[in-house]
Design a protein around this motif. Structure first.
Motif, short mmCIF file in Angstrom:
data_model
loop_
_atom_site.label_atom_id
_atom_site.label_comp_id
_atom_site.label_asym_id
_atom_site.label_seq_id
_atom_site.Cartn_x
_atom_site.Cartn_y
_atom_site.Cartn_z
N TRP A 68 46.06 33.13 44.91
CA TRP A 68 46.18 33.94 43.69
C TRP A 68 45.56 33.19 42.52
CZ3 TRP A 68 46.57 38.84 43.46
CH2 TRP A 68 47.39 39.57 44.33
N LYS A 69 45.81 31.91 42.45
CA LYS A 69 45.25 31.07 41.38
C LYS A 69 43.72 31.12 41.44
CE LYS A 69 45.69 26.26 40.04
NZ LYS A 69 46.40 25.02 40.31
N ASP A 70 43.15 30.94 42.62
CA ASP A 70 41.70 31.00 42.81
C ASP A 70 41.15 32.37 42.42
OD1 ASP A 70 41.77 28.40 43.74
OD2 ASP A 70 41.55 28.95 45.86
N TYR A 71 41.89 33.42 42.74
CA TYR A 71 41.45 34.78 42.39
C TYR A 71 41.38 34.95 40.87
CZ TYR A 71 41.34 39.85 42.00
OH TYR A 71 40.99 41.13 41.67
N ILE A 72 42.39 34.46 40.17
CA ILE A 72 42.41 34.56 38.71
C ILE A 72 41.21 33.83 38.12
CG2 ILE A 72 43.69 33.81 36.65
CD1 ILE A 72 46.28 34.31 38.44
N VAL A 73 40.93 32.64 38.61
CA VAL A 73 39.79 31.86 38.11
C VAL A 73 38.47 32.56 38.49
CG1 VAL A 73 38.56 29.65 38.35
CG2 VAL A 73 41.06 29.70 38.07
N TYR A 74 38.41 33.16 39.68
CA TYR A 74 37.22 33.90 40.10
C TYR A 74 36.92 35.05 39.13
CZ TYR A 74 34.48 37.37 42.63
OH TYR A 74 33.54 38.30 42.97
N ILE A 75 37.95 35.83 38.79
CA ILE A 75 37.76 36.95 37.85
C ILE A 75 37.29 36.42 36.49
CG2 ILE A 75 38.95 38.77 36.56
CD1 ILE A 75 38.42 39.54 39.46
N GLU A 76 37.89 35.34 36.05
CA GLU A 76 37.50 34.74 34.77
C GLU A 76 36.02 34.37 34.78
OE1 GLU A 76 37.30 30.38 33.08
OE2 GLU A 76 39.09 30.80 34.26
N LYS A 77 35.57 33.72 35.84
CA LYS A 77 34.16 33.31 35.93
C LYS A 77 33.24 34.50 36.08
CE LYS A 77 35.04 28.69 37.56
NZ LYS A 77 34.99 27.73 38.65
N LYS A 78 33.65 35.48 36.87
CA LYS A 78 32.83 36.68 37.07
C LYS A 78 32.61 37.43 35.76
CE LYS A 78 32.69 40.93 39.76
NZ LYS A 78 33.36 41.82 40.68
N GLN A 79 33.63 37.43 34.91
CA GLN A 79 33.53 38.12 33.62
C GLN A 79 33.03 37.21 32.50
OE1 GLN A 79 37.19 40.29 32.84
NE2 GLN A 79 37.10 41.29 34.83
N LYS A 80 32.66 35.99 32.87
CA LYS A 80 32.10 35.02 31.92
C LYS A 80 32.99 34.80 30.70
CE LYS A 80 27.34 35.91 33.34
NZ LYS A 80 27.43 36.84 34.39
N THR A 81 34.25 34.59 30.96
CA THR A 81 35.23 34.33 29.91
C THR A 81 34.94 32.97 29.25
OG1 THR A 81 36.89 35.61 31.08
CG2 THR A 81 37.69 34.04 29.44
N THR A 82 34.94 32.94 27.93
CA THR A 82 34.68 31.68 27.22
C THR A 82 35.93 31.12 26.55
OG1 THR A 82 33.99 32.89 25.25
CG2 THR A 82 32.26 32.22 26.80
N LYS A 83 36.83 31.97 26.09
CA LYS A 83 38.05 31.52 25.42
C LYS A 83 39.25 31.83 26.29
CE LYS A 83 36.12 32.43 20.88
NZ LYS A 83 36.19 33.25 19.68
N LYS A 84 39.96 30.78 26.68
CA LYS A 84 41.10 30.97 27.58
C LYS A 84 42.14 29.88 27.35
CE LYS A 84 38.91 28.32 31.15
NZ LYS A 84 37.52 28.33 31.41
N LYS A 85 43.37 30.16 27.80
CA LYS A 85 44.45 29.18 27.79
C LYS A 85 45.02 29.14 29.20
CE LYS A 85 45.85 29.93 23.02
NZ LYS A 85 46.93 30.34 22.13
N ILE A 86 45.14 27.93 29.75
CA ILE A 86 45.70 27.78 31.09
C ILE A 86 46.79 26.71 31.04
CG2 ILE A 86 45.27 27.01 33.46
CD1 ILE A 86 42.44 28.12 33.19
N LYS A 87 47.93 27.04 31.63
CA LYS A 87 49.01 26.07 31.79
C LYS A 87 49.35 26.07 33.28
CE LYS A 87 53.62 24.84 30.29
NZ LYS A 87 54.79 25.21 29.51
N SER A 88 49.19 24.92 33.92
CA SER A 88 49.37 24.87 35.37
C SER A 88 50.27 23.70 35.77
CB SER A 88 48.00 24.72 36.03
OG SER A 88 48.10 24.78 37.41
N THR A 89 51.19 23.98 36.68
CA THR A 89 52.02 22.94 37.29
C THR A 89 51.95 23.16 38.80
OG1 THR A 89 54.08 24.21 37.37
CG2 THR A 89 53.60 23.02 35.31
N GLU A 90 52.72 22.39 39.55
CA GLU A 90 52.75 22.55 41.01
C GLU A 90 53.32 23.91 41.42
OE1 GLU A 90 54.59 19.81 43.85
OE2 GLU A 90 53.56 18.24 42.71
N THR A 91 54.20 24.45 40.60
CA THR A 91 54.90 25.68 40.99
C THR A 91 54.64 26.87 40.08
OG1 THR A 91 56.84 24.98 39.75
CG2 THR A 91 56.77 24.40 42.10
N SER A 92 53.81 26.71 39.07
CA SER A 92 53.51 27.85 38.20
C SER A 92 52.09 27.75 37.66
CB SER A 92 54.51 27.94 37.04
OG SER A 92 54.31 26.89 36.14
#
Length: 158
Positions: A40-64
């Motif tokens: 799911w995480k990879d899918y979210i990043v894939y969509i972001e790259k496909k849509q050429k997103t430039t401004k984003k906020k990501i907060k990532s831990t082992e479980t979220s």
């Protein structure tokens, strides 16, 4: 699938099924499964790259994993998993006005891990027990998205 953990909506707009955590991992057909946390995480990043997103906020831990960008549209007609705003089930009632989609995640240590796609650019993968069930009563049900198992031993005769 148990009766108390399944909700079918035959509405012509939503036409989808919702499942509790009790049955989520058992609804995919043979050789299919729920996507894992990392997928799911990879899918979210894939969509972001496909849509050429430039401004984003990501907060990532082992479980979220929490992602936000006003530029990213997870409900775009070109999203490969056909994610749509389908509402959610809370306390046995379909909430159609819910501005997103929720799906269960496979194999997480906490069986209550799920992903939310909200509004236009928010995605959140996390676990919690509050509001999911209480005193063995299912309060929330989410959809499942089955993916093909990629284990090369499936179908092998060796």
């Amino acid at each position: 699938v148990s009766k108390e953990s399944f909700f079918r909506n035959r509405d012509s707009v939503l036409n989808t099924n919702f499942y509790s955590h009790l049955d989520a991992e058992n609804v995919c057909p043979l050789a299919w499964r729920l996507p894992k946390f990392e997928e799911w995480k990879d899918y979210i990043v894939y969509i972001e790259k496909k849509q050429k997103t430039t401004k984003k906020k990501i907060k990532s831990t082992e479980t979220s994993f929490r992602y936000f960008s006003k530029e990213t549209d997870f409900f775009n007609k070109d999203n490969p998993l056909d994610i749509k705003k389908n509402g959610r089930v809370e306390k046995g009632e379909l909430i159609i006005m819910f501005p997103g989609s929720d799906y269960w995640v496979e194999g997480a240590e906490n069986k209550l891990t799920h992903v939310h796609f909200l509004n236009k650019g928010l995605a959140n993968i996390h676990s919690h027990s509050k509001d999911i069930f209480e005193d063995n009563i299912v309060l929330r049900m989410f959809k499942v998205k089955c993916v093909c198992k990629t284990d090369k031993t499936i179908g092998d005769k060796k």
